[in-house]
Scaffold this active site. Structure first.
Site, PDB file in Angstrom:
ATOM      1  N   ASP A   1       0.860  -1.181   0.000  1.00  8.20           N
ATOM      2  CA  ASP A   1       0.000   0.000   0.000  1.00  8.20           C
ATOM      3  C   ASP A   1       0.901   1.237   0.000  1.00  8.20           C
ATOM      4  O   ASP A   1       2.121   1.127   0.113  1.00  8.20           O
ATOM      5  CB  ASP A   1      -0.984  -0.030   1.166  1.00  8.20           C
TER       6      ASP A   1
ATOM      7  N   CYS B   1     -13.695 -28.323   4.646  1.00 10.86           N
ATOM      8  CA  CYS B   1     -12.456 -27.553   4.523  1.00 10.86           C
ATOM      9  C   CYS B   1     -11.243 -28.477   4.474  1.00 10.86           C
ATOM     10  O   CYS B   1     -11.174 -29.470   5.193  1.00 10.86           O
ATOM     11  CB  CYS B   1     -12.339 -26.575   5.678  1.00 10.86           C
TER      12      CYS B   1
ATOM     13  N   CYS C   1      -8.087 -27.511   5.199  1.00 14.49           N
ATOM     14  CA  CYS C   1      -6.954 -26.940   5.926  1.00 14.49           C
ATOM     15  C   CYS C   1      -6.506 -27.845   7.084  1.00 14.49           C
ATOM     16  O   CYS C   1      -7.257 -28.710   7.540  1.00 14.49           O
ATOM     17  CB  CYS C   1      -7.300 -25.539   6.439  1.00 14.49           C
TER      18      CYS C   1
ATOM     19  N   CYS D   1      -8.836 -28.160  10.144  1.00 16.99           N
ATOM     20  CA  CYS D   1     -10.034 -28.981   9.970  1.00 16.99           C
ATOM     21  C   CYS D   1      -9.690 -30.450   9.776  1.00 16.99           C
ATOM     22  O   CYS D   1     -10.462 -31.326  10.165  1.00 16.99           O
ATOM     23  CB  CYS D   1     -10.857 -28.460   8.797  1.00 16.99           C
TER      24      CYS D   1
ATOM     25  N   HIS E   1      -6.999 -21.629   8.883  1.00 15.66           N
ATOM     26  CA  HIS E   1      -8.347 -22.003   8.431  1.00 15.66           C
ATOM     27  C   HIS E   1      -9.027 -20.837   7.716  1.00 15.66           C
ATOM     28  O   HIS E   1      -9.567 -21.002   6.625  1.00 15.66           O
ATOM     29  CB  HIS E   1      -9.227 -22.465   9.604  1.00 15.66           C
TER      30      HIS E   1
ATOM     31  N   ASP F   1      -8.254  -7.065  -0.307  1.00 20.81           N
ATOM     32  CA  ASP F   1      -7.421  -7.320   0.867  1.00 20.81           C
ATOM     33  C   ASP F   1      -8.242  -6.936   2.082  1.00 20.81           C
ATOM     34  O   ASP F   1      -9.119  -6.065   1.984  1.00 20.81           O
ATOM     35  CB  ASP F   1      -6.142  -6.466   0.875  1.00 20.81           C
TER      36      ASP F   1
HETATM   37 ZN    ZN Z   1     -10.307 -25.357   7.806  1.00 13.62          ZN
END
Ligand code: ZN
Length: 366
Positions: A91, A303, A305, A308, A334, A265
């Site tokens: 930025d 999910c 990730c 999870c 996550h 963002d």
């Molecule tokens: Zn997850």
């Protein structure tokens, strides 16, 4: 030269595209995790990449004060310093000067301020902001702008927008063109459609590699934000990326993608991860809540990730309640995975021409 942008598919106003930078290609629409101080908080670069992110945002204001842009340049640039091999957008520092610095004074020359860290004096001019972003090695540089507070008198918004346009011209002139690197201009003008349209048209005249829709998500509400996006998009070139700054919640992203936005963002997924909040396909969860204490199930059954795949809601609740660092790490991973997958699902929906029926959550308004 510059950053390449190719629109691969369209569905209504939405597009799926590819943004080519010196540090890899970004499939759009894309969400950029925020790495304020050259780190996405609680995440290793490998973990950030594993979410699917191929671009992060770093903050000029923070890095110019600590550890310093010249120091990072001497150490080989920001990619090497933070060991992030993919794209970086920085930025301009303008927003943080307005929100964090003390004794700030905006003049034609730039933003004079005192550091919130040690009180030292600095002047952030358009030329210095672009120079700092060059020293950092940003793939995408942002022109210095003034983000007008909301609400403000129309006259003040107009004067601020005109200053941003003069700074945009100086930023563009200061930018050193290099292959795979680009500079984006920022549309300001508050919630005034005609001011924003004037700003967009002037930025296009100056000619940028991409265009940011700025000055929104600062209290005007989702309906007004969407109205301003709908207002700005037609004035921006169809063959250049559009970036809605500082947005947002999953439903904000879906609604803005439908209106033609390519890049986002926001600190929301990372900050929420550190305060025990998780975004899931069935809605947001507060892991502090005692109802999770005995729940053996995952945060989100769909999910992919690590949080999870390997851990129960009960364990995550325990980590959050105990203030364990691993809780922040897992919930951040996550949340960023959820955001990356949401963007991936949006790209697939655009390619398949089924974006119209897409919602972040069943029944959510957009
Ligand atoms: Zn997850």
């Amino acid at each position: 030269m510059t950053v390449g942008f190719e629109v691969m598919a369209r569905d209504g106003a939405a597009r799926a595209g590819r943004l080519a930078t010196a540090h890899g290609t970004i499939d759009t629409p894309a969400f950029m995790p925020v790495g304020t101080a050259a780190t996405v908080k609680a995440m290793t670069p490998e973990a950030v990449a594993a979410t699917g992110a191929r671009v992060v945002l770093a903050n000029t204001y923070h890095l110019m004060l600590r550890p310093g842009a010249e120091r990072i340049a001497a150490l080989g640039g920001l990619h090497r310093f933070m060991n992030w091999p993919y794209a970086i957008l920085t930025d301009s520092g303008g927003f943080q000067v307005m929100s964090l610095a003390s004794l700030r004074k905006i003049t034609e020359e730039g933003a004079a301020f005192r550091s919130h860290l040690d009180g030292s004096r600095h002047l952030l001019s358009p030329e210095r902001s672009v120079e700092i972003q060059h020293l950092l090695g940003a793939d995408i540089t942002m022109a210095l702008d003034e983000c007008t507070a909301f609400p403000s008198e129309r006259r003040a918004v107009e004067a601020s927008m005109e200053l941003t346009l003069r700074w945009a011209e100086r930023s563009r002139a200061a930018f050193v063109a290099r292959p795979g690197h680009g500079i984006f201009g920022i549309v300001q003008g508050g919630v005034h459609a005609d001011l924003r349209e004037r700003a967009a048209r002037r930025l296009v005249e100056i000619g940028f590699d991409g265009y940011a829709i700025g000055g929104l998500a600062i209290g005007e509400g989702q309906q007004t934000m969407f109205a301003m996006v709908e207002n700005d998009v037609p004035s921006l070139p169809a063959d250049r990326p559009r970036y809605l700054m500082g947005v947002g919640k999953p439903g904000d992203l879906v609604g803005a993608v439908k209106r033609g936005v390519d890049l986002f963002d926001c600190v929301l997924p990372t900050r929420s991860g550190r305060t025990g909040q998780a975004f899931t396909r069935t809605g947001a969860l507060n892991l502090r809540n005692a109802r999770h204490a005995d729940d053996p199930g995952p945060l989100d059954a769909q999910c992919r990730c690590p949080a999870c795949a390997g851990f129960s809601r009960a364990y995550l609740h325990h980590l959050v309640k105990a203030g364990e660092i691993l809780g922040s790490m897992l919930l951040t991973q996550h949340n960023l995975t959820y955001y990356a997958d949401l963007m991936s699902e949006l790209r697939a929906a655009i390619a398949a021409g089924r974006l119209g029926a897409f919602a972040a959550l069943p029944g959510e308004a957009e």
